[in-house]
Motif scaffolding. Structure first.
Motif, PDB file in Angstrom:
ATOM      1  N   VAL A  24      33.532  49.012  40.859  1.00  0.00           N
ATOM      2  CA  VAL A  24      34.179  48.412  42.033  1.00  0.00           C
ATOM      3  C   VAL A  24      33.343  47.223  42.503  1.00  0.00           C
ATOM      4  O   VAL A  24      32.157  47.373  42.801  1.00  0.00           O
ATOM      5  CB  VAL A  24      34.297  49.456  43.171  1.00  0.00           C
ATOM      6  CG1 VAL A  24      35.051  48.866  44.358  1.00  0.00           C
ATOM      7  CG2 VAL A  24      34.984  50.723  42.673  1.00  0.00           C
ATOM      8  N   PHE A  25      33.976  46.056  42.531  1.00  0.00           N
ATOM      9  CA  PHE A  25      33.302  44.832  42.975  1.00  0.00           C
ATOM     10  C   PHE A  25      34.122  44.275  44.135  1.00  0.00           C
ATOM     11  O   PHE A  25      34.926  43.353  43.946  1.00  0.00           O
ATOM     12  CB  PHE A  25      33.217  43.815  41.837  1.00  0.00           C
ATOM     13  CG  PHE A  25      32.477  44.328  40.626  1.00  0.00           C
ATOM     14  CD1 PHE A  25      33.084  45.200  39.731  1.00  0.00           C
ATOM     15  CD2 PHE A  25      31.161  43.954  40.390  1.00  0.00           C
ATOM     16  CE1 PHE A  25      32.401  45.683  38.623  1.00  0.00           C
ATOM     17  CE2 PHE A  25      30.469  44.430  39.282  1.00  0.00           C
ATOM     18  CZ  PHE A  25      31.092  45.304  38.401  1.00  0.00           C
ATOM     19  N   GLY A  26      34.008  44.902  45.301  1.00  0.00           N
ATOM     20  CA  GLY A  26      34.835  44.495  46.440  1.00  0.00           C
ATOM     21  C   GLY A  26      36.289  44.829  46.158  1.00  0.00           C
ATOM     22  O   GLY A  26      36.640  45.985  45.915  1.00  0.00           O
ATOM     23  N   ASP A  27      37.140  43.811  46.126  1.00  0.00           N
ATOM     24  CA  ASP A  27      38.576  44.046  45.907  1.00  0.00           C
ATOM     25  C   ASP A  27      38.942  44.016  44.424  1.00  0.00           C
ATOM     26  O   ASP A  27      40.126  44.019  44.076  1.00  0.00           O
ATOM     27  CB  ASP A  27      39.392  42.989  46.670  1.00  0.00           C
ATOM     28  CG  ASP A  27      39.210  43.150  48.168  1.00  0.00           C
ATOM     29  OD1 ASP A  27      39.183  44.307  48.633  1.00  0.00           O
ATOM     30  OD2 ASP A  27      39.059  42.126  48.867  1.00  0.00           O
ATOM     31  N   VAL A  28      37.944  43.959  43.568  1.00  0.00           N
ATOM     32  CA  VAL A  28      38.176  43.889  42.123  1.00  0.00           C
ATOM     33  C   VAL A  28      37.634  45.174  41.497  1.00  0.00           C
ATOM     34  O   VAL A  28      36.489  45.550  41.747  1.00  0.00           O
ATOM     35  CB  VAL A  28      37.444  42.668  41.519  1.00  0.00           C
ATOM     36  CG1 VAL A  28      37.805  42.495  40.056  1.00  0.00           C
ATOM     37  CG2 VAL A  28      37.757  41.415  42.309  1.00  0.00           C
ATOM     38  N   ILE A  29      38.468  45.837  40.680  1.00  0.00           N
ATOM     39  CA  ILE A  29      38.042  47.106  40.074  1.00  0.00           C
ATOM     40  C   ILE A  29      38.343  47.038  38.587  1.00  0.00           C
ATOM     41  O   ILE A  29      39.402  46.560  38.187  1.00  0.00           O
ATOM     42  CB  ILE A  29      38.815  48.301  40.691  1.00  0.00           C
ATOM     43  CG1 ILE A  29      38.703  48.279  42.212  1.00  0.00           C
ATOM     44  CG2 ILE A  29      38.270  49.630  40.166  1.00  0.00           C
ATOM     45  CD1 ILE A  29      39.923  47.755  42.900  1.00  0.00           C
ATOM     46  N   ARG A  30      37.422  47.529  37.785  1.00  0.00           N
ATOM     47  CA  ARG A  30      37.696  47.521  36.341  1.00  0.00           C
ATOM     48  C   ARG A  30      37.905  48.940  35.839  1.00  0.00           C
ATOM     49  O   ARG A  30      37.360  49.897  36.395  1.00  0.00           O
ATOM     50  CB  ARG A  30      36.573  46.836  35.575  1.00  0.00           C
ATOM     51  CG  ARG A  30      35.226  47.482  35.755  1.00  0.00           C
ATOM     52  CD  ARG A  30      34.197  46.736  34.938  1.00  0.00           C
ATOM     53  NE  ARG A  30      32.867  47.257  35.188  1.00  0.00           N
ATOM     54  CZ  ARG A  30      31.890  47.223  34.307  1.00  0.00           C
ATOM     55  NH1 ARG A  30      32.090  46.692  33.120  1.00  0.00           N
ATOM     56  NH2 ARG A  30      30.701  47.703  34.595  1.00  0.00           N
ATOM     57  N   THR A  31      38.666  49.034  34.746  1.00  0.00           N
ATOM     58  CA  THR A  31      38.936  50.343  34.149  1.00  0.00           C
ATOM     59  C   THR A  31      39.198  50.174  32.655  1.00  0.00           C
ATOM     60  O   THR A  31      39.308  49.055  32.154  1.00  0.00           O
ATOM     61  CB  THR A  31      40.131  51.021  34.874  1.00  0.00           C
ATOM     62  OG1 THR A  31      40.199  52.396  34.489  1.00  0.00           O
ATOM     63  CG2 THR A  31      41.457  50.350  34.542  1.00  0.00           C
ATOM     64  N   GLY A  32      39.290  51.301  31.929  1.00  0.00           N
ATOM     65  CA  GLY A  32      39.588  51.244  30.493  1.00  0.00           C
ATOM     66  C   GLY A  32      38.461  50.594  29.709  1.00  0.00           C
ATOM     67  O   GLY A  32      37.288  50.697  30.066  1.00  0.00           O
TER      68      GLY A  32
END
Ligand code: FAD
Length: 404
Positions: A267-275
């Motif tokens: 989680v980078f503020g309003d940016v989230i990574r997955t997969g």
């Protein structure tokens, strides 16, 4: 450029991770998924091997996979196999699975744009402003309260915002679909050794009378081109040793995935990574499908809790849960991955011998990068006792027998 359209969530990437996030998002949320390929599930970039128990737990319909009852392992000089009695493997209909996932996320307020590429983004008050471009059309600005990077190894959003660089180490693979011929239709094969340096190969039968034979390697550990590896493998005596008949190539699939240490920041503020953008595939064999679907759905629920129920900690809890699930196993698995990348043929023979000495559960756990303390202790004890036995043999000593 057109004026910004507004969404609650923008998902970049319509692979299994992005589609699973979309599926689990609350119906009240306005969601846009952008996918750069023309269609969902085409081209295929994965060989689709997984595990029946996981697919059942995820609710994947039975007609979307083919069950394997045996897994065999080959190196230049060794071979072994395990009947899968308790841990059945499965080969997925990849295109069918991705389309099934896409259909589950279809509802009012959802937009899935294929042939549309995410280009760049910048942080804005209470969200992110992104630029996308449908193929053959003008760029469009999109505002979203949250943006999910599910763009696979590209990590397109992370790279655009400078949050995480593109992976410095990648697994690259190619796979040929052929008629299965006389090969056993419920047996998977993994092979290691001189035909696939710094990587491994596989042969997975599917439900349609085909077999997917592939090879992958790690760049930059090796500079080999997977096509050349396949050519070398097909010209060798290995296919015959494995009971594989080499027929005409019906289709070629190729893909890339990151092969870097697990980084728990999601989680980078309003940016989230997955997969794969979050390096979720296992470090031992790069198996990701069951994991990215499960974690994609978990992220969808966390985003819903955050955006609909106003729970500000939901995303942090999701990140912490992923850390608990992956960090330890992936650290051990990544060390094994790096060791294997340096192995020569004799080392691979030793690896296959060791897999042959494992129980079915241990061999499956190794493939799945699940290193429970009890398993590690058991393997360590057996390894030590074999070393001691060899030492005794070398010294001409007999094992001590207990006197009655
Ligand atoms: C050769 C190979 C074999 C594999 N075999 C297996 C296996 O047998 N079993 C298994 O479980 N896993 C396997 N994996 C791993 C598995 O495929 C991945 O873990 C899984 O596909 C990751 O899903 P994802 O949705 O995160 O990423 P992807 O499947 O990579 O999907 C991301 C999507 O985002 C799109 N995209 C990228 N950039 C943009 C952009 N800028 N704008 C819009 N869209 C974009 C891409 O086109 C892509 O379709 C394999 C991987 C490879 C490379």
């Amino acid at each position: 450029m057109q004026e910004a359209e507004s969404y609650d969530v923008l998902i970049v990437g319509g692979g299994p991770a992005g589609l699973s996030v979309a599926e689990a998002l609350d119906p009240a949320l306005r969601v846009l998924v952008v996918h750069q390929d023309r269609e969902i599930g085409e081209p295929v970039r994965t060989s689709g091997c997984s595990w029946v128990a996981d697919l059942e737990a995820l609710g994947i319909p039975r007609h979307l996979y083919h069950v394997l009852n045996r897994m065999e392992f080959y190196s230049d000089g060794e071979q072994c196999g395990h009947d899968l009695l308790r841990h059945k493997a499965a080969v997925l209909d990849v295109t069918g699975l991705y389309r099934w996932l896409a259909a589950r996320s279809e509802r009012e307020g959802r937009t899935l744009l294929c042939a549309t590429k995410f280009l760049t983004a910048e942080r804005a008050p209470a969200g992110v402003r992104a630029v996308i471009r449908p193929r053959g059309a003008a760029e469009r600005a999109v505002f979203a309260r949250k943006i999910v990077d599910a763009s696979g190894w590209h990590g397109a959003v992370m790279a655009a915002l400078g949050d995480v660089p593109r992976p410095s180490r990648i697994g690259v693979g190619i796979e040929y679909e052929m008629p299965i011929g006389n090969a056993r239709p419920d047996r998977g094969v993994l092979f290691l050794g001189s035909s696939v340096p710094a990587g491994y190969g596989w042969a997975f039968p599917d439900a349609h009378g085909r077999i997917r034979i592939g090879a992958g390697t790690i760049h930059p550990d090796s500079d080999a081109n997977p096509r050349n590896l396949m050519a070398r493998f097909l010209a060798s005596d290995m296919p015959a040793r494995m009971g594989l008949e080499i027929g005409p190539v019906l289709r070629v699939n190729a893909g890339t995935l990151p092969s870097v240490p697990y980084d728990p920041r999601l989680v980078f503020g309003d940016v989230i990574r997955t997969g794969d953008a979050a390096n979720f595939a296992t470090p031992t064999v790069g198996e990701g499908l069951r994991i990215v679907i499960e974690q994609g759905r978990a992220l969808g629920r966390a985003l819903s809790a955050c955006l609909v129920a106003g729970d500000p900690e939901a995303l942090a809890r999701h990140e912490a849960a992923c850390t608990r699930a992956f960090r330890r196993n992936y650290r051990i698995g990544f060390e094994a991955n790096q060791r294997l990348a340096r192995y020569g043929p004799a080392d691979f023979d030793g690896t296959v011998r060791r897999i042959g000495a494992m129980s079915e559960a241990e061999a499956v756990a190794l493939i799945r990068s699940e290193f429970r303390a009890s398993m590690m202790a058991g393997l360590g004890a057996r390894f030590l006792s074999r070393r001691l036995a060899r030492l005794r043999d070398g010294l001409g000593l007999r094992p001590r027998t207990r006197s009655k």
